[in-house]
Every structure is written in structure tokens, then in C-alpha cells.
Enzyme design. Structure first.
Site, PDB file in Angstrom:
ATOM      1  N   ASP A   1      -4.007  -9.971  -0.250  1.00 57.88           N
ATOM      2  CA  ASP A   1      -5.212 -10.057   0.579  1.00 57.88           C
ATOM      3  C   ASP A   1      -6.187 -11.276  -0.169  1.00 57.88           C
ATOM      4  O   ASP A   1      -6.849 -11.563   0.279  1.00 57.88           O
ATOM      5  CB  ASP A   1      -5.990  -8.578   0.870  1.00 57.88           C
ATOM      6  CG  ASP A   1      -6.137  -8.218   2.221  1.00 57.88           C
ATOM      7  OD1 ASP A   1      -5.722  -9.231   3.231  1.00 57.88           O
ATOM      8  OD2 ASP A   1      -6.400  -7.004   2.440  1.00 57.88           O
TER       9      ASP A   1
ATOM     10  N   GLN B   1      -5.419  -1.359   3.367  1.00 58.69           N
ATOM     11  CA  GLN B   1      -6.163  -1.468   4.671  1.00 58.69           C
ATOM     12  C   GLN B   1      -7.458  -1.056   4.630  1.00 58.69           C
ATOM     13  O   GLN B   1      -7.809   0.202   4.405  1.00 58.69           O
ATOM     14  CB  GLN B   1      -5.659  -0.996   5.758  1.00 58.69           C
ATOM     15  CG  GLN B   1      -6.143  -1.389   7.360  1.00 58.69           C
ATOM     16  CD  GLN B   1      -5.827  -2.607   7.467  1.00 58.69           C
ATOM     17  OE1 GLN B   1      -4.724  -3.032   7.608  1.00 58.69           O
ATOM     18  NE2 GLN B   1      -6.897  -3.241   8.127  1.00 58.69           N
TER      19      GLN B   1
ATOM     20  N   LYS C   1       1.352  -5.481  11.158  1.00 62.44           N
ATOM     21  CA  LYS C   1       1.829  -6.145  10.006  1.00 62.44           C
ATOM     22  C   LYS C   1       3.125  -5.443   9.595  1.00 62.44           C
ATOM     23  O   LYS C   1       4.155  -6.353   9.262  1.00 62.44           O
ATOM     24  CB  LYS C   1       0.881  -5.594   8.828  1.00 62.44           C
ATOM     25  CG  LYS C   1      -0.623  -6.511   9.091  1.00 62.44           C
ATOM     26  CD  LYS C   1      -1.530  -5.890   8.017  1.00 62.44           C
ATOM     27  CE  LYS C   1      -2.781  -6.576   8.159  1.00 62.44           C
ATOM     28  NZ  LYS C   1      -4.101  -5.734   7.618  1.00 62.44           N
TER      29      LYS C   1
END
Ligand code: NDP
Length: 296
Positions: free
Chosen positions: A121, A98, A54
Site C-alpha cells: 500500500d 485493510q 482484491k
């Protein structure tokens, strides 16, 4: 029939190119550089690989990447303090924590402490509610990537029968909401669904997000249907490690009209959509027009 292969790797590259073009214009015309903060708690090897990837792709499209690596025993208080700092940092337009988090941390509490406008997200309860009620939101990256590929392949999805197999909060449910938003007739199937093969045979679009290697065989697929395989399953075959999807590609590709392979289908789209979401969040934060074709 031999299915057209929907090349997610190539599609993801075009998404990244579009994002990079917008980022260049934002810098030149507005003096703004989008920034993505990624928070990793602990040393889970798979998470480390994702976070590295990422960060690399964020920098490649011209955005600022801020990585925060915390010890596995970080307290909830310290993690929430970091998120609060990022929420209030104007250089940070997107925040991603994460998952999974170590067991002593409350994932819901942590995710819901992110500013919804920076929740790239799309897991914050406010964004889930906005998506569910058809309002502008941050959309989870994997289903957004699937939607982009489906729109690109079909043009309009209106009136098509879509079957989503899997009802998780990160893939199945938001995928179904997005398809409904594009006026598909949507069925959500799961482990308790009766006669799954017959349900799937009714679909013009099948999205498989189950996590069971090659569970969907070709004889469940209606001739000419579009198959999006979200599954990522590691198996051993002929003494070698192999990555396979939830769909039996061999038999399904003989019946489907179009199909995503694993690897090289949905997978690469997920990070590309994370970058697209960060750009969208940056444009919204600055009252600028959102990039075309990169949102739901
Ligand atoms: P979850 O385990 O959270 O959900 C799986 C879903 O599949 C559940 O709703 C479950 O039903 C359903 N299911 C399980 N067994 C069956 C069955 N026999 N028949 C019908 N439905 C069944 O998984 P995720 O949604 O997180 O992920 C799904 C897959 O997608 C995984 O392989 C994952 O690795 C992959 N993935 C890929 C991403 C990418 O970037 N390409 C990103 C995210 C995930 P029930 O609710 O009834 O238990």
C-alpha cells in the site's frame, strides 16, 4: 472541444495482463509465485467488498492470495503477531491491512509494523520518506495508477503545471511527490487554498482528490488540460443512487483535452496497481529485474 475519455477500466485490464505475463514467467523460469496477504479486521461492509475483489483479482493474475479475517475485537497484540508472522513468511511478498481499522487499534502503529519491503500500500513511514526523497519505494496504489495513466497519455510530463486538489496521505501528497518526480511544476491545493478556481485554471494537469461531489466545474479547467478525477461520491439523483467524481464531468469534458470518468477511471486502476506492487515486491525480494512500466 470534447475531451478524450481516459478509459481506466481498459487500462487496468492491460496492467493486469502485464502482471499476469510476468507472474507466468516467474513461475516457469524461477519457480516463484508472488503472494499477497490481505488482513481484514471486523465486518465493515465496504471493506469486505474491497477485500473480496482484491482476492479475486490476485488469483486471476496467477498469484497466491492469503486472506486473514479477524474479529472486530481483535487485540492490537494479536494483530501485530499476525503481521510479524507474515513479515517472516517467504511465500508472502505483499501485505495489506485493510483500512479503516476498528477504533481501539492504532493504525499508524499497525501500518508501521509491516516490513516496508512488503508494504504494497506504500503507507509505511519508510516508504513515505523514500518517495519524498526521490528514492525507490513502494508507492501508494491510487496515485501510482493516476501516474501511469498520465504517462500513457502525455508521454513526458516534464515541465507541465500540475495542480493536485487534496493533501491526504493516501492520495494528494504521494500524487504530488510522483508528479514532482516526473518534473512537473506542482501545486497542492486544499480547503484553505485562496481562489481555488484561478489556481486550477493554471493547470495542464488537474488531479482532484477531495471527496466532494462534482465540486470542480468546467469553467475552472484550462482548455485542453488533462483531468484525473480520483473522487468517489455516492449521491442520489432523480430518485436513483449514482456514483460521481469530484469533477463535474458534463461541463469539464467540454473543455478538457482528456478526462477520466467516474466510475471507470481511477477506481479500477487502484487494485491493478496493488497487483503490480506485489509483483514488484516479489521481484525485489528475489533480486530479480523489476517489471517495466509497472513502477513509478
Ligand atoms: P481526505 O478526506 O483524506 O482528503 C480530502 C482532501 O480534500 C483534504 O486535503 C481537504 O483539505 C481537501 N478538501 C476538502 N474540501 C475542499 C475544498 N472545498 N476545496 C479544496 N480542497 C478541499 O480524502 P482522500 O484523499 O482519502 O480521498 C479523496 C477522494 O478520493 C474521496 O472521494 C475518496 O473516496 C476517493 N478515493 C478514491 C480512490 C480510488 O481508488 N479511486 C482511493 C482513495 C480515495 P484539508 O486537508 O484542508 O482538509
Amino acid at each position: 472541444m470534447t475531451a478524450q475519455i481516459i478509459d481506466g477500466k481498459a487500462f487496468a485490464a492491460t496492467v493486469r495482463e502485464k502482471v499476469a505475463g510476468h507472474v507466468t514467467r516467474l513461475k516457469e523460469e524461477n519457480g516463484i509465485t508472488p503472494g499477497l496477504a490481505v488482513v481484514l479486521v471486523g465486518e465493515d461492509p465496504a471493506s469486505q467488498v474491497y477485500v473480496r475483489s482484491k482476492g479475486k483479482q490476485t488469483v486471476e493474475v496467477g498469484m497466491n492470495s492469503y486472506e486473514h479475517k479477524l474479529d472486530a475485537d481483535t487485540s492490537e497484540e494479536d494483530l501485530l503477531a499476525l503481521i510479524d508472522k507474515l513479515n517472516n513468511d517467504p511465500a508472502v511478498h505483499g501485505i495489506l491491512v485493510q483500512l479503516p481499522l476498528p477504533g481501539h487499534l492504532n493504525e499508524d502503529l499497525v501500518i508501521n509494523s509491516i516490513d516496508p519491503a512488503k508494504d504494497v500500500d506504500g503507507f509505511h513511514i519508510s516508504n513515505v520518506g523514500l518517495l519524498g526523497t526521490g528514492q525507490k519505494s513502494m508507492v501508494p496504489c491510487t496515485p501510482l495508477g493516476c501516474l501511469m495513466m498520465l504517462r500513457d497519455h502525455h508521454g513526458s510530463l516534464s515541465g507541465l503545471n500540475a495542480v493536485v486538489i487534496g493533501r491526504s496521505n493516501i492520495v494528494g501528497k504521494p500524487m504530488a511527490q510522483l508528479l514532482l518526480g516526473d518534473s512537473c511544476t506542482v501545486t497542492i491545493a486544499h480547503s484553505r487554498t485562496k481562489d481555488l478556481p484561478e489556481v486550477v485554471r493554471g493547470a495542464d494537469i488537474v488531479v482532484a482528490a477531495v471527496g466532494r461531489p462534482e465540486m470542480v466545474p468546467g469553467d475552472w479547467i484550462r482548455e485542453g488540460a488533462t483531468v484525473i478525477d480520483v473522487g468517489i461520491n455516492r449521491i442520489e439523483r432523480d430518485g436513483k443512487n449514482k456514483l460521481v467524481g469530484d469533477v463535474d464531468f458534463e461541463s469539464a469534458s467540454k473543455v478538457a483535452g482528456a478526462i477520466t470518468p467516474v466510475p471507470g477511471g481511477v477506481g479500477p486502476m487502484t487494485i491493478a496497481c496493488l497487483l503490480a506492487n506485489t509483483l514488484t515486491a516479489c521481484c525485489r525480494a528475489n533480486g530479480l529485474a523489476e517489471p517495466d512500466g509497472l513502477t513509478a
